[in-house]
Motif scaffolding. Structure first.
Motif, PDB file in Angstrom:
ATOM      1  N   GLU A 101       8.468   7.919   2.812  1.00 52.17           N
ATOM      2  CA  GLU A 101       8.435   7.998   1.353  1.00 52.17           C
ATOM      3  C   GLU A 101       7.143   8.617   0.828  1.00 52.17           C
ATOM      4  OE1 GLU A 101       9.175   4.038   0.003  1.00 52.17           O
ATOM      5  OE2 GLU A 101      11.184   3.956   0.906  1.00 52.17           O
ATOM      6  N   SER A 102       6.180   8.852   1.715  1.00 54.23           N
ATOM      7  CA  SER A 102       4.904   9.450   1.305  1.00 54.23           C
ATOM      8  C   SER A 102       4.844  10.934   1.636  1.00 54.23           C
ATOM      9  CB  SER A 102       3.738   8.716   1.977  1.00 54.23           C
ATOM     10  OG  SER A 102       3.717   7.360   1.603  1.00 54.23           O
ATOM     11  N   ASP A 103       6.007  11.537   1.843  1.00 52.25           N
ATOM     12  CA  ASP A 103       6.078  12.969   2.127  1.00 52.25           C
ATOM     13  C   ASP A 103       5.347  13.322   3.420  1.00 52.25           C
ATOM     14  OD1 ASP A 103       6.953  15.518   1.648  1.00 52.25           O
ATOM     15  OD2 ASP A 103       5.312  16.065   0.319  1.00 52.25           O
ATOM     16  N   LYS A 104       5.453  12.421   4.407  1.00 53.40           N
ATOM     17  CA  LYS A 104       4.855  12.674   5.721  1.00 53.40           C
ATOM     18  C   LYS A 104       5.912  12.407   6.795  1.00 53.40           C
ATOM     19  CE  LYS A 104       0.163  11.420   4.239  1.00 53.40           C
ATOM     20  NZ  LYS A 104      -0.458  12.741   4.374  1.00 53.40           N
ATOM     21  N   HIS A 118       0.836  -1.214   0.000  1.00 54.13           N
ATOM     22  CA  HIS A 118       0.000   0.000   0.000  1.00 54.13           C
ATOM     23  C   HIS A 118       0.868   1.260   0.000  1.00 54.13           C
ATOM     24  CE1 HIS A 118      -3.999  -1.589   0.099  1.00 54.13           C
ATOM     25  NE2 HIS A 118      -3.834  -2.261   1.219  1.00 54.13           N
ATOM     26  N   SER A 119       1.941   1.229   0.794  1.00 52.44           N
ATOM     27  CA  SER A 119       2.811   2.410   0.890  1.00 52.44           C
ATOM     28  C   SER A 119       3.467   2.725  -0.445  1.00 52.44           C
ATOM     29  CB  SER A 119       3.896   2.182   1.953  1.00 52.44           C
ATOM     30  OG  SER A 119       3.328   1.952   3.215  1.00 52.44           O
ATOM     31  N   LYS A 120       3.972   1.682  -1.095  1.00 44.23           N
ATOM     32  CA  LYS A 120       4.666   1.898  -2.366  1.00 44.23           C
ATOM     33  C   LYS A 120       3.727   2.392  -3.454  1.00 44.23           C
ATOM     34  CE  LYS A 120       8.596  -1.237  -1.873  1.00 44.23           C
ATOM     35  NZ  LYS A 120       9.240  -2.491  -2.344  1.00 44.23           N
ATOM     36  N   HIS A 121       2.452   2.115  -3.310  1.00 41.84           N
ATOM     37  CA  HIS A 121       1.503   2.505  -4.346  1.00 41.84           C
ATOM     38  C   HIS A 121       0.616   3.670  -3.893  1.00 41.84           C
ATOM     39  CE1 HIS A 121       2.822  -1.545  -5.522  1.00 41.84           C
ATOM     40  NE2 HIS A 121       2.772  -1.017  -6.716  1.00 41.84           N
ATOM     41  N   GLY A 122       1.155   4.456  -2.939  1.00 42.78           N
ATOM     42  CA  GLY A 122       0.559   5.744  -2.611  1.00 42.78           C
ATOM     43  C   GLY A 122      -0.647   5.726  -1.710  1.00 42.78           C
ATOM     44  N   ASN A 123      -0.887   4.599  -1.033  1.00 39.73           N
ATOM     45  CA  ASN A 123      -2.067   4.542  -0.157  1.00 39.73           C
ATOM     46  C   ASN A 123      -1.610   4.312   1.283  1.00 39.73           C
ATOM     47  OD1 ASN A 123      -4.595   4.336   0.938  1.00 39.73           O
ATOM     48  ND2 ASN A 123      -5.329   2.771  -0.471  1.00 39.73           N
ATOM     49  N   ILE A 124      -0.966   5.333   1.839  1.00 38.02           N
ATOM     50  CA  ILE A 124      -0.417   5.194   3.189  1.00 38.02           C
ATOM     51  C   ILE A 124      -1.528   5.057   4.226  1.00 38.02           C
ATOM     52  CG2 ILE A 124      -0.270   7.693   3.589  1.00 38.02           C
ATOM     53  CD1 ILE A 124       2.253   5.005   4.747  1.00 38.02           C
ATOM     54  N   SER A 126      16.110   9.630   6.688  1.00 41.84           N
ATOM     55  CA  SER A 126      15.517  10.207   5.481  1.00 41.84           C
ATOM     56  C   SER A 126      14.335  11.110   5.834  1.00 41.84           C
ATOM     57  CB  SER A 126      15.061   9.092   4.537  1.00 41.84           C
ATOM     58  OG  SER A 126      14.340   9.606   3.449  1.00 41.84           O
ATOM     59  N   ALA A 127      13.487  10.650   6.756  1.00 41.66           N
ATOM     60  CA  ALA A 127      12.334  11.455   7.185  1.00 41.66           C
ATOM     61  C   ALA A 127      12.795  12.742   7.845  1.00 41.66           C
ATOM     62  CB  ALA A 127      11.464  10.645   8.148  1.00 41.66           C
ATOM     63  N   CYS A 128      13.820  12.634   8.690  1.00 41.95           N
ATOM     64  CA  CYS A 128      14.333  13.809   9.390  1.00 41.95           C
ATOM     65  C   CYS A 128      14.933  14.799   8.394  1.00 41.95           C
ATOM     66  CB  CYS A 128      15.381  13.377  10.410  1.00 41.95           C
ATOM     67  SG  CYS A 128      15.740  14.635  11.631  1.00 41.95           S
ATOM     68  N   ALA A 129      15.615  14.291   7.375  1.00 38.71           N
ATOM     69  CA  ALA A 129      16.193  15.159   6.338  1.00 38.71           C
ATOM     70  C   ALA A 129      15.094  15.930   5.625  1.00 38.71           C
ATOM     71  CB  ALA A 129      16.986  14.321   5.346  1.00 38.71           C
ATOM     72  N   HIS A 130      14.007  15.239   5.319  1.00 41.12           N
ATOM     73  CA  HIS A 130      12.895  15.885   4.623  1.00 41.12           C
ATOM     74  C   HIS A 130      12.193  16.893   5.535  1.00 41.12           C
ATOM     75  CE1 HIS A 130       9.904  16.295   1.500  1.00 41.12           C
ATOM     76  NE2 HIS A 130       8.941  16.113   2.392  1.00 41.12           N
ATOM     77  N   PHE A 131      12.121  16.565   6.797  1.00 36.66           N
ATOM     78  CA  PHE A 131      11.466  17.422   7.786  1.00 36.66           C
ATOM     79  C   PHE A 131      12.243  18.722   7.972  1.00 36.66           C
ATOM     80  CE2 PHE A 131       9.523  17.479  12.280  1.00 36.66           C
ATOM     81  CZ  PHE A 131       8.347  18.029  11.789  1.00 36.66           C
ATOM     82  N   GLY A 132      13.579  18.595   7.953  1.00 39.44           N
ATOM     83  CA  GLY A 132      14.427  19.778   8.028  1.00 39.44           C
ATOM     84  C   GLY A 132      14.613  20.354   9.416  1.00 39.44           C
TER      85      GLY A 132
END
Length: 730
Positions: free
Chosen positions: A335-338, A302-308, A366-372
């Protein structure tokens, strides 16, 4: 290979130890069996050399050798100095080989085997399967061939256990055709042999051959078991070969085979991993009872296909969650921009007493990098340093990227400098860190250092170098890097490289060169490249070319908000309000809206979010009070709101208000209220910072004597003492 490895590393003979051990020849055997350390074994060895008669000498040395196998270097020295006429038994050879074949360093058994052969140790058919398995695990093909030849010489090559091990060795080393030759000659092929050769075909992505063997099994009267089916289905999942997986599914149905839970899960995982979520979901809800492996497969699918959201529903239903399912949901959110949700789940996992592994931490970093958020980043770094894998290369590389994206180039540099070993990803991560922070000089310096240290750059490295040149306006250096990539390293340019060139020329106002790249590149330009050209036209005011680029964007994506906004703004600048109105009416009807400006600021580990003209924050009154107070101070040093970016039909006072309410200004003022003086204020903006906000931040950094760091959509801006690190080129 074995001989060359052995000769230079052969340890010296064991030293004579003067410490005596009470006892006689009769209790040496019990002393050996009760020894608990290497030093104890050495003392016993010395006692053997002094105390035993020649007849018992070899017997005790053999026993000592078996007891010292947990210390391979010492055991190897003992073995090397055992006389060739010591008459070892088959049983001794088997014990040594079986023990060493189970160790983590499987090359040891191959080293010992060579010396054992030289010392005349006898080998029977039971010695060869563990030797061949060790060669398989070590991918030691030449040694595997040598063992095969010896087995044939001793007449054991027709033994079914030896033959099965040979099939496994050749398959593991990637020689599936040789594995098949041995398999076809076998007089007795059990289910294990069939499974090994089928797995070999699957690992080589030869699914037609694997499926053919599956049918052949039936003709030979051998019923494929769950292990065989799981082997094929797992490979289908790994290679995302849903067509082969369906053939296996049909085979199961046609033969009315009863499936165990492991095979059912493998079938479900194959569909989920291959993107057939409808089939996977049907199977999952028919599964009773559900197991954590199947649930994790569904979470990942589900995650890989955009349904988190669907993934989270399944995760919440799991009672006994293991590390793998926690990692799957954390990775899904990352990976879902969350990123906030990913980090929250990670902390929940720690509270449950689940210890993270490297895979989990890579998702968290990776999440922390995106979070900034830098405070979060440093907490994650501290957690990583407390784990065994904390110094691993993938983790250190990820930390460089995390710190760079959280706005601390200094922390990224410290991680890089402290690394004992670096690979191409390490260098590329550091070059990219300099690039996004606008430090092209250091990016190019590290690129040259990388080459001097004989680390070949890859295509991603050149994307980082080209980005560094683009952000700094270094057109000639960027073109030279592109030519180096093609001519010196033979790397075929990708869309990403051409996109960087278009951006490079576009930012430098060489729009004709940018257009030439678009028109002459060997593949069709994508939406990113046309969008880059459109953005450059907006910055430099070339509305004719911009109109053309925007319409190319809309051909690829008719609902692209940026292209519609560009055309609307273009009409607005020409005061064609009727066109603006009709275009915006069209956008409303289609549900197309401009992405709203959003900025975040981290205070004491808590992220505070502000939208443009945001009045919903609990401290909104204080924020706006601080804003107008700051505006008054900045006006005293020459600030005047730049309303040119406000392309709506408003009067000038209203336009000034719109500009002042941009989200990054609100985030800055919240930081000024709550951050201690002298501390840097770090802001993350989802869009490109506008000209007015850029000027505002420069003046604020000087008036307040405060460093302000803003990460916008494409880069970092470090505002200090009235200047920006981008040198007004962004």
């Amino acid at each position: 290979m074995l001989h060359s490895l052995l000769s230079p590393t052969l340890p010296p003979p064991p030293p004579t130890v003067t410490t005596t051990i009470p006892g006689t020849q009769t209790n040496l055997a019990s002393l050996i069996s009760s020894a608990t350390s290497l030093s104890h074994l050495k003392q016993i060895h010395a006692q053997i050399l002094r105390s035993t008669s020649p007849g018992r000498h070899h017997e005790h040395l053999f026993q000592l050798l078996l007891s010292s196998l947990s210390y391979p270097s010492y055991a190897l020295s003992l073995l090397s100095y055992i006389p060739s006429n010591s008459s070892p038994t088959f049983q001794l050879s088997n014990k040594i080989i079986n023990h060493l074949s189970r160790s983590t360093s499987r090359l040891n058994v191959l080293l010992f085997f060579q010396i054992m052969m030289a010392k005349g140790f006898p080998m029977d058919r039971f010695c060869f399967p563990p030797l061949l398995k060790a060669a398989s695990k070590s991918m030691a093909l030449s040694e595997g061939r040598m063992i095969h030849a010896l087995a044939a010489k001793f007449g054991y090559d027709s033994d079914p256990y030896v033959e099965t091990a040979m099939v496994g060795m050749y398959a593991a080393c990637g020689l599936i055709s040789e594995a098949r030759l041995v398999f076809d000659k076998m007089s007795h092929r059990d289910i294990v042999a069939w499974n090994i050769v089928i797995d070999g075909y699957c690992q080589s992505n030869l699914f037609d051959d694997a499926l053919s063997l599956l049918q052949e099994m039936k003709r030979f009267g051998i019923e494929p078991d769950g292990r065989v089916l799981t082997t094929i289905l797992s490979a289908c999942a790994r290679f995302k070969n849903v067509s082969a997986g369906r053939v296996v599914h049909e085979f199961i149905t046609e033969n009315s085979m009863m499936l165990d839970s492991q095979t059912q899960t493998a079938l479900l995982n194959m569909y989920a991993n291959s993107g057939s979520m409808d089939v996977a979901e049907t199977m999952y809800y028919e599964l009773n009872p559900k197991n954590v492996v199947a649930s994790t497969a569904m979470i990942t699918g589900h995650s890989k296909h955009g349904n988190i959201e669907a993934a989270r529903l399944i995760f919440d239903e799991i009672v006994d969650r293991d590390l793998v399912c926690w990692s799957a949901i954390i990775s899904g959110y990352a990976e879902s921009d969350k990123p906030q949700e990913a980090l929250n789940l990670f902390h929940d996992m720690l509270k449950c007493g689940i210890k993270p592994d490297q895979v989990t931490m890579l998702s968290v970093i990776s999440a922390c990098a995106h979070f900034g958020a830098l405070d979060h980043a440093r907490q994650i770094h501290a957690i990583v340093d407390g784990e065994e894998f904390g110094k691993s290369l993938p983790i250190r590389n990820a930390l460089i990227d995390m710190y760079a994206k959280c706005g601390s180039l200094q922390d990224a540099k410290e991680v890089f400098v402290e690394m004992r070993r670096r690979n191409v990803i390490s260098w590329t991560s550091m070059i990219n860190a300099f690039a996004v922070h606008g430090d092209a000089e250091n990016a190019l310096k590290h690129f040259n250092q990388m080459k001097l240290r004989n680390v070949d750059p890859n295509w991603v490295t050149f994307v980082a170098v080209l980005n560094a040149c683009s952000h700094a306006g270094l057109v000639d250096e960027g073109k030279m890097a592109f030519d180096t990539m093609v001519n010196e390293y033979g790397i075929k340019p990708r869309l990403e490289h051409y996109g960087c060139l278009v951006d490079l020329y576009g930012r430098a106002n060489r729009l004709s060169c940018a257009l030439e790249i678009v028109e002459t590149m060997p593949m069709a330009p994508n939406i990113v490249i046309w969008g880059s050209l459109m953005a450059a036209c907006r910055i430099h005011g070339d509305f004719e070319l911009g109109d053309f680029a925007a319409k190319q964007v809309l051909k690829l994506d008719p609902d692209h908000d940026g292209a519609h906004i560009f055309l609307s703004n273009m009409y607005a600048k020409e005061s064609c309000w009727e066109n603006v109105g009709s275009l915006r009416q069209f956008m409303r009807e289609k549900g197309i809206s401009k992405e709203r400006g959003c900025s975040t600021v981290e205070i004491s580990g808590v992220i505070h979010k502000f939208l443009t003209a945001d009045k919903n924050h609990e401290d909104a009154d204080k924020v706006y009070g601080k804003l107008y107070e700051l505006v008054d101070k900045l006006k005293q040093v020459g600030y005047a709101p730049d309303t040119r970016s406000v392309l709506v039909d408003l009067d000038e006072d209203e336009k000034r208000e719109v500009v002042l309410w941009h989200s990054e200004k609100l985030a800055l003022c919240y930081g000024l209220i709550h951050k201690e003086e002298r501390n840097s204020i770090r802001i993350i903006k989802n869009l490109r910072i506008c000209e007015d906000c850029h000027t505002f931040m420069k003046l604020a950094s000087k008036v307040l004597d405060r460093e302000i760091i803003i990460r916008d959509r494409t880069r970092f801006h470090h505002f200090r003492d009235g200047s920006c690190s981008c040198r007004d080129f962004w």
